[in-house]
Design a protein around this motif. Sequence first.
Motif, PDB file in Angstrom:
ATOM      1  N   GLY A 150       0.818  -1.204   0.000  1.00  0.00           N
ATOM      2  CA  GLY A 150       0.000   0.000   0.000  1.00  0.00           C
ATOM      3  C   GLY A 150       0.853   1.255   0.000  1.00  0.00           C
ATOM      4  O   GLY A 150       0.589   2.207  -0.749  1.00  0.00           O
ATOM      5  N   VAL A 151       1.897   1.281   0.827  1.00  0.00           N
ATOM      6  CA  VAL A 151       2.810   2.428   0.863  1.00  0.00           C
ATOM      7  C   VAL A 151       3.556   2.538  -0.467  1.00  0.00           C
ATOM      8  O   VAL A 151       3.697   3.630  -1.027  1.00  0.00           O
ATOM      9  CB  VAL A 151       3.795   2.316   2.053  1.00  0.00           C
ATOM     10  N   ALA A 152       4.016   1.409  -1.009  1.00  0.00           N
ATOM     11  CA  ALA A 152       4.757   1.423  -2.275  1.00  0.00           C
ATOM     12  C   ALA A 152       3.884   1.909  -3.433  1.00  0.00           C
ATOM     13  O   ALA A 152       4.334   2.707  -4.265  1.00  0.00           O
ATOM     14  CB  ALA A 152       5.311   0.032  -2.573  1.00  0.00           C
ATOM     15  N   PHE A 153       2.650   1.451  -3.501  1.00  0.00           N
ATOM     16  CA  PHE A 153       1.760   1.898  -4.578  1.00  0.00           C
ATOM     17  C   PHE A 153       1.485   3.393  -4.465  1.00  0.00           C
ATOM     18  O   PHE A 153       1.405   4.109  -5.460  1.00  0.00           O
ATOM     19  CB  PHE A 153       0.456   1.114  -4.575  1.00  0.00           C
ATOM     20  N   GLN A 154       1.342   3.870  -3.232  1.00  0.00           N
ATOM     21  CA  GLN A 154       1.135   5.303  -3.023  1.00  0.00           C
ATOM     22  C   GLN A 154       2.341   6.088  -3.536  1.00  0.00           C
ATOM     23  O   GLN A 154       2.185   7.118  -4.204  1.00  0.00           O
ATOM     24  CB  GLN A 154       0.924   5.542  -1.528  1.00  0.00           C
TER      25      GLN A 154
END
Length: 189
Positions: free
Chosen positions: A172-176
């Motif tokens: 989730g952090v990486a996609f953001q």
Amino acid sequence: EALRIEIALLPPLIEPTDVIGQLSDPTAALLNLPAGLPVVAGGGDGFLATLGSGCEAPDRTAITVGTTASVRRFSPVPSIGDRRGTYCYRYASNSFLVGAASNNGGNVLDWARRELGVTSFEANPAAEELPLFLPHLHGERSPFWTSTKEARWILPACGATIDGLGRSVVEGVAFQLGIYYERVTEVMG
């Protein structure tokens, strides 16, 4: 002029490399450094993290995850047109920092450890269907944030293991960050 502030009340503009004083005796003793060392203006943590990452040229992008998560790139000219949720800060007379940032980076991993009992952020995505995690825990400064959003899971039909939840948090952090990279690239051209 618009705020009716007298120019004489504002500090002078200086470059980040300007020497603004010398290390005083009490501060030198506290820091165990020699008194009289030059004190340089420097810059904020985002500017210095980008420089420290070796990304001082416009063709290099710094992606950092601390408490927050950010994507930053230096530019010789301000990028103030179609902002797409990005910011542009003046660093020096010929240098501007264009970026996008999230209030949710490494602190989201801490939350997953504390609230979910996650002990690992690795999982075999082929072995289980991982839920999608939207890391909006601590408010946001992204272009799609509204104050009614919070951390959410989009769960698959089957359950995921705790390790799978940890992997979902990292993704989730990486996609953001991927979204922010695309926005900064669009703005910079």
